[in-house]
Each structure stands twice: as C-alpha cells, then as structure tokens.
Motif scaffolding. Structure first.
Motif: not given
Lengths: 369, 369, 369, 369
Positions: A77, A81, A88, A90-97, A99, A147-149, B91, B96, B294, B354-356, D81-82, D84-85
């Motif tokens: 992922l 991305q 991109l 370093r962090f999940d583009p959806v949640s900003g978390e 990895w 559980v989250k992605s 964020f 992020g 999730y 996505r899953q999660g 492709q995301k 953000g949300e």
C-alpha cells in the motif's frame, strides 16, 4: 537447504485485489537464532530491498544455521501510493497514521507473566510470552468490529517476526546518512552493523516494529529483575536507516548487507566467512538527545551542513531564503544555526518549507559508540 | 460592550506569507466565567463557523457577563489544503499528524503543584497552574531547535484557551450525526447542549484541545483528592461534533448556537433569555464503548443504517459490493452486521474502501444520558 | 535607476487571505528591449529564484537599458502546496491542470489583424496585437461566470509579460540536466544561454508562457508571409530548465544568471560587461524528437545513464528491479534500453514506478546546436 | 446464451502486482448491434457499477440479440487511489492527467480512408476503419519508448469498445443531477435514456471514450458528405452522468438501468419487454452553452440552488461566507448570481473554495430536448 517463497495476503483493495507481500524462508540447520528481516515498510524507503537481494545471494552460498525469513517490499500500500511524482509511503493516506506505529504490544501481558510465572524456566517463560502475544494478535484480527488497514498489514508481519530471535527492520531517512536505532541493552553489538551514527533507545513502546519485538522481552527482564531474578533479553531488534528515500543503489546495498552478515555471524546465525568492511568512527547519542530542528520561518532552503559530520556550535546547518524580500530592504536570507555541537543525521527532502517544518534531525550530546 | 477583532499570526508559508486566524473578543462585564470557542481546526469541518456567526449576533444583543474569545476558521493550513476536490484538513499533509493532537500538557507540572502547593488557596493554585502552563508554552515556542508547524498553531490557540473557564471546540464528523465529547465530571451539564449522542471521556491526555484544557485541572483535582483535599475541576471543556464535514448550513447552525447559549446561561456566562429548543432523547456511552467498525474486506459500500438511530444486533450497517464478482459465481455482496446493539454515530465519506477502512463509529453499551 | 517592488494579488484563499506574488521592476533608460523574467511557476522548481537573486545584484551595478520586470516565486499556490514531504507544484491539486498550460492565446485575433491591418506599420500592428490580447485578457477576468484559479494567476502574469519584448520562464526538470526550449525562429540566439541541451519548438500553442508570448507574433509573421509581407517575430520567449526540482543552489545559480546576461547583452537590453562562461558542447533536437520513455513494467528503479551524455543504442538507461521475484525463478531485474542513440535529459524523481511511468525524457535524432 | 468472465490485465504496480479489470461478455444471437458498457473510469464515480449489476440480471432473463461486453470498476488505479478519506479518481496522481482524456484518435486515418476508399461499400469502409484504428493502438502499445500508464488502461478498454456499435460510458458528476452527453447526430435517441439534462456535443475529439468511439465514424461521414456521399454514423456513443460521486445506491441504479434498456431495445440490441419509466421534462443545451461558474472570491460555501431546476436570472446559486470578516465591518457573505437564466447541473464537492474554484456547471440557453 530448503528455501520457500510465498505471496502472503495482508489486505484487500477496494477493487477486490488482494494486497500481498513476498516472503522468502530459508530453513536453517536447526541451531543458532532465528532471524526475521523486512524492508520498505515505508513506501519510499527502497534501499533495504537491495540489501535483501544480496542477503539472498549470500545465504545461497553460506546457508544460515537458524531459520531466516526475509520480506522485501513489505508494504505494498505504501509503495504503490503516489502523490505527484513521489511515493506517499510514510503514512496511511486515509488516516494519516504512520505505517510503522501500528504494531501490537500489551504491557499487561508482561506484568501478568512476571507475576504468575516468576519461577518458570526461561524456555517456559519465552514460550508463554510468544504464545500470549500470538493469541492477542489472533484475537484482534478476529474481532467482529474488524481491524484497521495498517494493522491488517502490521499484525501479519509481526506474527512472522514474533517467531524470530533477531528482528531487523530496514528503513531509510528522507535525505540521510546511515544510522541505527539501538536498544540500550544491545549497545555492545551495535558496532557490528558498520553504521556510523547510532541512537540508543529505551524499552518504551510507541508502535514500531523494533519496539514491538524487543519491548515485551526487555520489560519482562525488567519486571523479573525487580523480583530479583536475572532474565536475559532474549530478542534483539534493530531499525537500520540505510541512507535516503526514493533512492536505490544495489552496489551500495552490498556493504549494508555485509554489516548485517557480520552481526549475524557474531550472533551465531550464520557461518563465518570473510566480511571485508572498512574501519569507521561510530558516534552515538541517547534518544532524548536525538533532536529535530524545525524551521524558524517559512522560506526556501539551501542545505549546507554535511550529513554525518560533526558541526561546531554556530556553524550553519542551512540558509533560509526569502525571495519575496528581494529589493524590499527586508532580510533576503538567514543562516540556521544551533548553539551547541551536533551531528546532522538527515534533512528534509524539499526546498520549500513552512515555519515549523522538520528541517534536520541531529545527534546532540553525542559520544563515541 | 467592547468588541475587538484581530488577525493573529500562527505561522508562515514557504512564500513568506503569514498564516493568520481571525480572533473576536467580547469584553464582558467582569463577572461570570470566561469563554473560549474555536471552530474549523480540522479543515473540512466548517459548520462551527456558522455557529460562531450566530453567537456573534446573539452576543451583540445579549452582552456576555464574562469575556468571550471566538476563533472561527482556526486552522488556515487545514482549510486551504486541498487534495482533489476535497479539503485534506484532518492531518498535516507533510507529517501526517492530526491537527487536533498537538496541544501541550505536562502532567509533571500538576504533580509538582499538588506536592508543593497543597495548602494554597484555590485561587493561588489556579493562578500557579495557568502560569506554569503558559511558561511551558512560551519555553517551547522559544526553543533554539524550533517547534513543529502544528504546534505553532496549536500552542497559540491554547494560550488563548488557557485564560478561559469554558472551552468549546467545534468540529464535525465525516458523514455524521451530532455528538458531544463530555468529560465525565461534567456529565450533568452535557444535556444542555441539546446534542443527541454523547461520549463520556476520562481525564487522559492524548493531545486534543478539550483534553489540554481540562486534563490539568482534573488531574490536579484527582491528585489533591488523594491527599484528602476536595478541589473542584475549575475548567469545563467540550468538543462538539456538529454533523458532517464539507457541509455548511447556516440556518441549522442557529440551533447549534442555541444549545451553546443554554449551556453558557446555565454557567452564568450569559444573561437569561428565551432559548427555544426541542425535547430530544439523549444517549451516551463511555469512551471505551465508542467503537470503530472496520471494513472486513475491500469493496464498494452502500451505507444502510440511519445515523443516530439504535440498531438491533444483526441489523445491517452497510452492504459491501464486490462488482468484480459479477457472473463469476463468487459472492457479489455481503451485509455488514454486528453481534450487539449499537447506535451508529458517523460513517466514512467515500464509497470505495480497502479492507480495514474505518466504516462506522458506533455507541455500544449505550444508555440514556 | 528606479527600482520598485510590489506584492501583486493573483488570487484568494478559502480563508480570505490574498495570494500574492512579488514583482520587482527596474525602470530602464528608455532604450533597448523590455524584459520579463519569472521563476517557480511550478512549485517545486525553485532554482530560478536564485537566478533572479543574482540578476537583481547584477542589474544594480549594471542598469538595464530597457525596463525589466522580475517575478520570483511566481506561483504561491504551487509552492505552498505539499503532499507528504514534497511540493505538489506541477498541477492544481483540485483540477489536475498543469499550472503552465493556462495562459491565453486566441489565434482568431491574429488572423483578424493579418486580414484587417495588412498594410499597417510594424509599430501599429504590434500595438494592435498587444492591445487586442490585453483586451481579451481583461474580458476573461471580468466574465460574470468567473475564471478558474489557474487563470487568475496565469492571466495576471501574462499581462505583465505582454508588455515585454523578451520573456524568460525559469523552470527545472524533475531530476534533470539543464535544457532550453527554443522557438525555431530564435535558434541562432539559443547558444548564448550556455545551456547544453536544446529543444527546438514550432509556433503551436499548448498553453505555456513561452508559447503564449511568442505564438501571436510568430503566427502573425507567418500569416503576413503568406500575403507576401516580411514581418519579424518581435518577441523572443524561452523556457529555461535549470537542473532538478526541490533543489536550491545559489552559487550554481550565478552561472545560470550569467548565461541570461550574455543573451540580454546580445539583444541590447543590458550594457556590455565581462561574462566569464565556459565553452561547452551544445546539442539540440526538434520537439517531435524529444521523446518520453515510459516504464515497460512496474518495479523499482536504478537510474544508470548519465544525464546530458550521449548514450549509444542498447546501452542501459536504467535497471528495473522486481524484488517480488527473489528466489521465485522469475526475472529479478531487467535493463531498460532503447534501439537508437539518445541523450538522456531528465529522469523521474521516484524509485518506485508503475508500468507506464514516464522514466526519462531524451533527445533523439540530435545534432549540434 | 454463453456468458464469460475475464480479469483483463491493464497495467502493473510498482510491487509487481498486475492491475486488472473485470470483463463480462454476453454472447448474443448474432443479430442486432454489439454493445460495450463500462463504468467507474473516474475512481470516485461508482454508481454505474450498480447499473451494470442490474443489466447483468436483466440480460440473464432477456438475452441480448447482439454481443454485449460489460466492464464495471474499469479503472482500478483510480478506484484504489485515496487522498484523505476521498478517492482521488479523476486524474492520475503522478501526472495530473484526466483518466478520461487518454484515448486514441488520429484524424489523418479518417482523411486517408475518405480519400482512398471513397467508393468502397459501407461494410468495407467500416472494416477498414476498425482495422486501421486497431493497428494504430497495437503500434502504440508496442513502441520501444513505451506508453504512459493512463494509456495502458485506456487503449485496452478502447480495443474492446472498438468492436461495438454502441458504447456507453457510465460516469457521475461531483454533486450532481443526472445528465447525458449526446453527440448531435444522435439527438433523437437521447430521450430514451430517461435523463433530464442533456448536453449536445460536436464531432471534436478531446480524448474521452465517447469521442474516441464516435469521432472516427462521424468525421468519416462528414468527409464523405463533402464528396457527395451519404454515409451513416455507424457507432452511437454516450457518456451518462448518473448523479453524484462517492455515492452508491443500487436501488436507484435500477431506474438508470431501465433507461439504458429502453435505448438498447430501440436500437434492436435487446428483445422488447416492459420498461416502466416515468415521464419527465428533458432539457438540453449545446456544449458551448454548458458553462462552468467559478467562485469570484475565496470563502466557504452554502450551495443554495436546486440541481436540475431552472433558475431565473439573479436568483442565488450559492452564498459565499467570509467568516474572517465577522465584526470587522467587511462584508460577511455575498450571494453568487448570474445575469441569465440557467439550469444548475452539478456543484463542487467541498465547502471551502479558493477564488476561481469551479463551483457549478449550468445549462444556459437551454431548450426542451
């Protein structure tokens, strides 16, 4: 020697495509510690894949004593991305978390074992800890709430790492000199990796793979020590930062691989063979002294300091340009300096920065490793 | 009544442009608690600005007893940051980091005050706590190493909030019913806001404005309680989630403003005047029971459950579609259900997941407020 | 010599903040051509700002004969737009439109002038063309339907450029050797810029600043030539690509500035003074032969070819790695080659690429300038 | 009836994973036109997948006369492709290029056929045109320089569409009423789709699937008409915009499917069966009168006009709020109006906009279809 490969499912895309990571398993000779090595969990940090390429070649001619699991391109992922030309990753583009902050550790489990099994043998304790963590991971993955992605990925990687005695997580910085995160208990072994800059870290857990791998063992050791029992930290885990992101140099990766080999030989995981590595000065500092330097203003940056080289107090790290000030009488540029001696480790990847952008990370109060 | 406006500098762009937030100050009549209200710290969550618009109108005809500071559009970086058509406002796009996790709280300061000033008057303690936090914030901002972008903003907002007895942070969910984060000590006052769904939160600090505002006071109260001294929690702080992001409805915002007015009247911050608000059923649960759901797989989503309405066990939250499975014999869709009764509070903003992916947040083990 | 500076409004943020560009005007001595130079229209391409810094210094000691307008950091939206660590400065993050494809040109205006004013003097024609374009730009900006963000910027820059006889647009590539876009009619003057790689372009308009500046004049010249009248192309416009994006080196920028000075001296815009520039081999090709090379597959890339150096047919541009194939028996890497001789000009900025990513741009069928 | 499914490879990720689209083929009874329908080429525009779901069900009970090819989720890169949300599905995140502007058409081929085969039969001409286009597509895909990511996808979709006599491309707007792009020659058939708003488009090619499908046939018809030969436009192609992006409602999709069925029945592609569709008023305008309305300033937006409903001159489309102006004496909000009657078709998806953001698209100078 048996070598198997697998495409491990770690998620699923919106379109239904499985998200998979390649897993290569060298079956060892049943002696020596077991090793787990992954690379590229941050999508832009590709150099570790080249290291794994060389390790594969080396292991073919020098079969490891213990089992080895290798996972290149461990975060599809993150790798796939893009945003503009760059990964991109370093962090999940959806949640900003981030990895690398989504692994699992529950300190209560350690406290429970220290309380309930204080008299068990080392082997029993080790087995109970591994089984306990494995069960918690399975429970998480089976939750009806899901559980989250990032955890679908992290927990599946962690399940593999959990079986190992040595865990190496291969990263890079943005624009960076090579550096190593060293748990303080393993300080004596850090020099083997042949990495010039070293950061000594405590037993805290903030979600990273190295911490998730050593914290349970280290905190168990600490808890039993309080009860008067000496219990060794049975797992070594390191994060290696192998230069700059978005940069692959497979020839350079050979030297990185040799440092790992020297460490694995020392640990008895690999047979001895000649590992020609140059002498180098190795510096270290404690985590609290590994400092970020944030831009004091917005501007465009010339990065001046040489990464990896000690910098005297007041010597410039960078010059910040204010091209909006040309001919206005305002200051057109300023030097960025620090009041103390540091060693610049890495710098930001872009030339345009807002006030407060993390421009540099530096060793401060550093010493020889 | 004196009203002043200010454009407060909270950062600087790479091009040299100052980043500013608008600040409106109503000088009160020197009695009643002081109030701080901000909106739009997450860039896509705009509805609170409409609420502040109405509060301004109401305060003009009903002058507040205590000082009031209002900050609409409190995060210009978040508001102005687009990615595709949408505001990437949750964020920092560089790091992020969540914009609402960068406020300051140092529990050691509270412990020190509880130890050193256990016999001081309430007023002396309050003053020492405010001064201590203010000094820490100033020290951070003055560090030669700088401070990160998000803190340039957060710390300057916090300095204003620190002077208040009531702190309200106006947010929204993604696609969301109205809900309220209530510190447990303030539970009795929660109903005044006229918000149907309520989450009761403990005294922990995770970086948010409401926590940064109440945690010092609450933890001081707890620390002194251990010493046998009753010390009230002197600051009320709430996060209001006023519906959905990327949606502005100024007429609806009037009702949201009236709920705030009713609360402020109850606290003695505003004169009494008639506040016509409908009766409603108000639900609550504890933070540990405020659960994310999730997605169990990748797919495209039909959101089925009505937000804010209790949902029986096994009733569908959503239908997940696998259009890649048409005519293949594989399952084309599945219902997403939970084994227990919940109240859906919000759902994800996109139809492809996505899953999660965090699809829903729900109250579980809920009860009447 | 009079020098004025201005902060020109070119847009407005959602928060109400004006978007401005710095404009520096050197009033000339009323002789010699007028010059317009802008930099950083693509947000990550910062090196041109360093060039403008040096030009300002040089103009202070060597006052230009004609008026000069300088616009550093000409696209604040692009410069301030981050996505991850990098500047997402090539296209509008909302619409995807390239910032350098939004200038105005209406060929019908040229045809009308060629028809209606075929016998007018050069000066009359020039004035009519400038006034016609200016009027069209004003009409666009005044439309009750509004104009898009990119045009709010582009049209205001273009209004300034329209008054000049020489227009230079300072860009960079991603990872790139210096190269120059040369309108074919100006081929003889191209060498003055001291840039090794040159692309000869026709009179077509695709939305870029250089095209918007020369196309009206060139197409007018062509239209009148069909009627038997020789009419010079009265405006020179070039796009200079000064190395790599996200990289600022103010010392290097001095050499870039000297090349521009030599060109301006040749054109009579600047007084003569010594401009020490090294000899170099300068290559060129036609636009149709300036080819993109797309990745034949997904993978991770080692960029091998030296930018700016001729590459023989079959010599590798890059090596594409498939780390998912380690130990599987599939091909672990492949070389990317071309069947013809080329000069690599630039390459992609990331090491991870999908199939079809633009990996390189190359001169083919090249010749000495 | 034979139905086959396939997972067609259209690209490859950096990690080596193939990028695939699902293809469902209904083999017809050898009579009636052949049909190609795709959905979700823009990643956020999912509703068409629900339509294809219903078409599959309907075709199972009412077998088509001619072959039908269905491609749901036709752009995996865009869907997955995301940022953000939200799904960043409109343009390639690397290049900024619109996914629906990358199809192939070379007008020179049409001119050549009109010249060389002016006397050939309709069938011969049709075969030559299809073969010519197919060959050009193959040549592009086989180039040693490669082809860009978007074309790897587009050209493979186009190869399937090229075999059809009817091509339907299912899209949505951002927040949108249903509308239809109708090539002018097919105006009489447009009403069958049961879509209220219609845009009549000319034979130009700008890269979209509908244009790529009808332009060759239409331009051939025009070229032969100039030679005095009546040659029918042999391919019908439409783009259907089925409401709003990021929104899936499979029940609503049934009505969309019935409109398509009615059109296909009329064309003889499907057997007749009862298609219950409501009467509606259908409006249309020409493409030049399908106008974008750009925000005259930055601000936060309340969208006021009802999509699909005629709006009188001066009636408000939206209210633009300036919350930075509260209590400053400046204007706090303004209405956005147009001086002429329009029908709003769609509006922007976010509430925060820069000056120049495309806020609305409207039919102007509209008439009954």
């Amino acid at each position: 020697m048996t070598v198997t490969t697998q495409s491990l499912v770690v998620g699923q895309q919106a379109t239904g495509t499985d998200i998979t990571v390649p897993v290569i398993r060298f079956q060892g000779q049943g002696r020596g510690p077991r090793t787990y090595i992954q690379a590229n969990v941050h999508g832009a940090e590709v150099q570790g894949n080249g290291v794994i390429h060389h390790l594969v070649q080396l292991f073919k001619t020098h079969p490891p004593f213990g089992d080895v699991v290798l996972v290149p391109m461990a975060n599809p992922l993150g790798i796939n991305q893009k945003s503009g030309e760059f990964t991109l990753g370093r962090f999940d583009p959806v949640s900003g978390e981030n990895w690398n902050r989504q692994y699992h550790f529950d300190p209560a489990l350690v406290q429970q074992l220290a309380r309930d099994m204080a008299d068990a043998s080392e082997q029993e304790l080790a087995q109970a800890l591994r089984q306990g963590i494995a069960r918690q991971i399975e429970d998480k993955l089976a939750s009806p709430f899901g559980v989250k992605s990032g955890q679908h990925l992290a927990l599946r990687l962690q399940k593999m790492a959990l079986e190992a005695d040595i865990v190496l997580d291969l990263h890079t910085g943005p624009i960076s000199a090579r550096h190593l995160y060293v748990p303080e208990y393993a300080r004596e072994r850090a020099h083997l990796f042949n990495i010039p800059l070293n950061i000594l870290i405590p037993s805290d857990f903030a979600g990273a793979m190295d911490e998730a791998s050593f914290s349970p063992w280290w905190q168990l050791s600490e808890a039993l020590a309080k009860q008067g029992r000496a219990f060794p930290v049975m797992v070594d885990a390191f994060t290696l930062e192998l230069g700059s992101q978005e940069y692959l140099n497979v020839e350079d990766a050979y030297r990185d691989a040799l440092g790992i080999v020297r460490y694995l030989q020392h640990r008895g995981a690999l047979p001895k063979f000649d590992v020609p590595l140059p002498e180098m000065t190795q510096y270290a500092c404690y985590l609290d002294d590994y400092r970020a330097v944030y831009s004091p203003c917005g501007g465009q940056i010339e990065y001046l300091a040489t990464l990896g080289q000690p910098l005297a107090p007041g010597e410039p790290l960078a010059r910040v340009w204010h091209f909006d000030a040309l001919m206005t009488g305002d200051r057109e540029s300023r030097e960025l300096t620090l009041p103390e001696a540091v060693i610049p480790v890495l710098h930001f990847a872009s030339a345009s920065v807002r006030q407060g952008t993390e421009l540099f990370k530096v060793l401060s109060h550093h010493f020889l490793l």
